[in-house]
Design a protein around this motif. Structure first.
Motif, PDB file in Angstrom:
ATOM      1  N   LEU A 534       3.011   0.044  -4.148  1.00  0.00           N
ATOM      2  CA  LEU A 534       1.768  -0.722  -3.995  1.00  0.00           C
ATOM      3  C   LEU A 534       0.571   0.028  -4.573  1.00  0.00           C
ATOM      4  N   VAL A 535       0.457   1.325  -4.257  1.00  0.00           N
ATOM      5  CA  VAL A 535      -0.720   2.048  -4.760  1.00  0.00           C
ATOM      6  C   VAL A 535      -0.649   2.329  -6.262  1.00  0.00           C
ATOM      7  N   SER A 536       0.526   2.099  -6.874  1.00  0.00           N
ATOM      8  CA  SER A 536       0.582   2.245  -8.337  1.00  0.00           C
ATOM      9  C   SER A 536      -0.029   1.026  -9.029  1.00  0.00           C
ATOM     10  N   HIS A 537      -0.402   0.005  -8.238  1.00  0.00           N
ATOM     11  CA  HIS A 537      -1.086  -1.157  -8.826  1.00  0.00           C
ATOM     12  C   HIS A 537      -2.592  -0.859  -8.890  1.00  0.00           C
ATOM     13  N   PRO A 538      -3.236  -1.218 -10.012  1.00  0.00           N
ATOM     14  CA  PRO A 538      -4.651  -0.856 -10.179  1.00  0.00           C
ATOM     15  C   PRO A 538      -5.586  -1.373  -9.090  1.00  0.00           C
ATOM     16  N   ALA A 539      -5.191  -2.427  -8.384  1.00  0.00           N
ATOM     17  CA  ALA A 539      -6.108  -3.003  -7.392  1.00  0.00           C
ATOM     18  C   ALA A 539      -6.023  -2.319  -6.035  1.00  0.00           C
ATOM     19  N   VAL A 540      -4.991  -1.462  -5.848  1.00  0.00           N
ATOM     20  CA  VAL A 540      -4.734  -0.962  -4.492  1.00  0.00           C
ATOM     21  C   VAL A 540      -5.234   0.464  -4.279  1.00  0.00           C
ATOM     22  N   ALA A 541      -6.004   0.641  -3.203  1.00  0.00           N
ATOM     23  CA  ALA A 541      -6.482   1.981  -2.859  1.00  0.00           C
ATOM     24  C   ALA A 541      -5.512   2.660  -1.899  1.00  0.00           C
ATOM     25  N   GLU A 542      -5.111   1.928  -0.847  1.00  0.00           N
ATOM     26  CA  GLU A 542      -4.199   2.490   0.153  1.00  0.00           C
ATOM     27  C   GLU A 542      -3.265   1.411   0.648  1.00  0.00           C
ATOM     28  N   ALA A 543      -2.084   1.830   1.124  1.00  0.00           N
ATOM     29  CA  ALA A 543      -1.140   0.829   1.612  1.00  0.00           C
ATOM     30  C   ALA A 543      -0.297   1.405   2.737  1.00  0.00           C
TER      31      ALA A 543
END
Ligand code: PRX
Length: 630
Positions: A534-543
């Motif tokens: 999830l955090v490897s997606h540009p929109a995600v800061a934390e998961a």
């Protein structure tokens, strides 16, 4: 213990089942194994072929790095194939395969040996030597079995990556194992569609630089990219003189590595569990023989995937070591209709069916009529693995599939254990939902936080107190992680990561994982893998990822995501994130739900408190939250 006086709901085996079973008196066997532990395993090892016998059965001089059958020289592939080609089993079917599209193939022991030798010669011609790692990424086709046996024959260490994993999972496993050769199929059929394995592999290979040669198995036939000088079609090589039918084998030390298999752990990256030629061979051979009571005339079907430990131990090695006829099916259980499995059991006269609770629950949903259309009278034994089986599913399996005459072997074990550890045998009285007791001779316990045994019926941590032949030897390239993960919490006890209850009859009832592992449809995933995708997606800061109960899958993945500045919540973005996880880790890891949140519960040191998220989602009390950040 007097088996006539068991508590609760008990199913006693019939005289017919007991009279056929290898082991008719479990108590007697357990007593012998407990009092003569090494002799018990030595006798079983003696049923297999060794080029040189061992000097010592168990070497525990360097705990927890236990060694088994030290000084012994063998080869598991030789025991799976060559041994049988010299006996009446030469022309017996070793493998029956049915593709999802109805294709079939059969291999006698003679033929499987021939194909394995040819394949092994191709590997040799690519420079693969003893100790080299080879990654295998395929669907459920005969070539996956042949590839594994070919590696074992020449002493190469196979690393099978489940075909349901995707780009990043494959890339990190290739890289970590430093594989120079990848064996891949063009695609796999799954529910009428093609999973583009080669295309996924191409993308993975762009992220890791170790692979020099790619062998491609033609299965689905769509056009694939073939990189000149790197990629070769297996079927073309199999027709060349290099694929000779004579292939000298590597004589292996009992403790030489056989394979590594990646599995999810508590934190961080998946770790590679190492198994060996000698002890693993003895453990899988003996456990399958006794638990699924393999007889010469049996047709045995383990419906797992060769890409997981169940497939390694009980589709490939265990059945072949026993000279059994093993069935392999490529596709989905309900394709094209929900009677597919039952139709194949009838068609091939399957005697033993070993599957997972999730599959049973999934098929149960379609109703009895699909099962009752078929003659399943060939079935003698049933099995379950991967997660706790709820009594309702157990009873359906027992009544509707087994017609109340087939005992269910609910086997508890792990990638790390290599073989069944808590399991009934056909002669053992069963309680729906319990795997009964530990395999003969193996000492297990249920302990509290301090390592003290808890009382009957109290919940505690499941630990193993005796070493066993097919035990994990180490985490590949990471002895420290091996010690920390399994042996550091309680000295002298192997920590399983499961919580359990043991009843007054000594029967074990698995409750589930107590770490950050989530069992989804019996597949083992780590929260860390899903979160890092999830955090490897540009929109995600934390998961953060947690598992919540699911009627069919056992658990489903729920995730909580904090977006980076500049991104706003939308249904489209949530779907994109779900697809992203599927693309990076695999469709099995696709979150059931993604909730966009502003903050995550954390400890003061910054660790996400998944326990709190879980309790909140379930409307439960989160327990002690004194470490929660303000
Ligand atoms: O939690 C237990 C569960 O599966 C875990 C091991 O997962 P894996 O290494 O992927 O191996 C699965 C197949 C052997 C265990 O820690 N598990 C496995 N079998 C059972 C089970 N839980 C309850 N009952 C079982 N029969």
């Amino acid at each position: 213990m007097n088996s006539n006086k068991l508590n609760g709901e008990v199913y006693y085996p019939s005289e017919e089942v007991i009279s056929k079973a290898h082991i008719k008196d479990w108590e007697q066997l357990n007593e012998f194994a407990t009092n003569n532990y090494e002799k018990f395993w030595e006798d079983l090892a003696n049923e297999l072929h060794w080029f040189k016998k061992w000097d010592k059965v168990l070497d525990d001089s360097n705990k927890p790095f236990f060694k088994w059958f030290t000084g012994g020289i063998t080869n598991i592939s030789y025991n799976c194939l060559d041994v049988h080609t010299k006996t009446h089993r030469r022309n017996k079917l070793a493998l029956i395969w049915e593709g999802e599209n109805g294709d079939t193939k059969t291999y006698s022991y003679f033929a499987l040996h021939r194909e394995t030798c040819k394949f092994a010669n191709i590997l040799k011609s690519l420079g693969v030597q003893k100790g080299d790692r080879v990654t295998i990424y395929m669907g459920r086709v005969p070539e996956i079995v042949i590839a594994m046996l070919a590696c074992a024959r020449i002493g190469a260490i196979h690393s099978v990556v489940y075909g349901g994993f995707s780009v990043e999972s494959l890339a990190e496993r290739i890289e970590d194992s430093n594989s120079k050769v990848l064996i891949v199929a063009d695609g796999a059929y799954q529910r009428g569609k093609i999973v583009p394995l080669k295309q996924i592999a191409d993308e993975a290979l762009q992220r890791c630089g170790t692979v020099e040669h790619v062998l491609v198995v033609k299965r689905t036939g769509q056009e694939v990219n073939m990189e000149f000088g790197r990629d070769m079609w297996l079927h073309e090589l199999m027709n060349l003189p290099v694929a000779s039918r004579e292939c000298s084998l590597e004589k292996m030390d009992a403790e030489d590595p056989l394979f590594i298999l990646y599995t999810s752990g508590t934190t961080g990256k998946p770790k590679a569990i190492l198994h060996t030629h000698g002890g693993y061979m003895v453990g899988t051979y003996a456990s399958l023989k006794y638990v699924f009571d393999i007889h010469e005339e049996d047709r045995y079907w383990c419906a797992a995937d060769p890409g997981w430990i169940t497939g390694h131990s009980y589709i490939v090695y265990g059945p072949l070591l026993n000279g059994a006829t093993s069935f392999l099916y490529e596709g989905a259980p309900n394709f094209p209709y929900p009677n597919r499995w039952w139709a194949m059991i009838e068609k091939y006269g399957i005697n033993i069916l070993y599957t997972a609770p999730t599959a049973i629950r999934g098929l149960m949903r379609f109703g009895e009529a699909w099962v009752n259309r078929h003659d399943l009278s060939s079935l003698r034994l049933l099995g379950s693995v991967g997660e706790p089986i709820n009594p309702e599913a157990w009873k359906w399996y027992y009544k509707v599939v087994g017609k109340e005459k087939c005992p269910i072997m609910d086997t508890w074990w792990q990638t790390e254990t290599g073989m069944f550890m808590i399991t009934p045998m056909p002669c053992v009285p069963l309680k729906p939902g319990s795997g009964t007791r530990p395999f003969p001779g193996i000492q297990m316990d249920v302990v509290d936080e301090n390592g003290n045994s808890v009382k009957a019926n109290e919940e505690g941590f499941l630990v193993i107190k005796t070493p066993w032949p097919s035990m994990i030897r180490t985490v590949w390239n990471d002895d420290e992680r091996y010690i920390n993960q399994y042996w550091s919490k309680y000295p002298g006890m192997y920590l399983t990561g499961d919580s359990v209850r043991r009843d007054e009859d000594g029967y074990y009832w698995i409750i589930g994982r107590v770490d950050d592992v989530i069992k989804v449809s019996g597949y083992r995933l780590g929260t860390a893998e899903i979160e890092s995708a999830l955090v490897s997606h540009p929109a995600v800061a934390e998961a953060a990822a947690i598992g919540l109960p699911h009627e069919i899958k056992g658990n489903a993945i729920y995730t909580f995501v904090i977006l980076k500045n500049g991104f706003t919540k939308s249904t489209q973005l949530i779907e994109e994130l779900r697809q992203h996880v599927s693309h990076e880790v695999g469709p099995i890891a696709k979150p059931e739900s993604i909730e966009i949140v502003d903050s995550l519960p954390k400890t003061r040191s910054g660790k996400i408190m998944r326990r709190v998220l879980k309790a909140r989602a379930l409307g439960q009390d989160p327990g002690n939250i004194s470490t929660l950040e303000e």
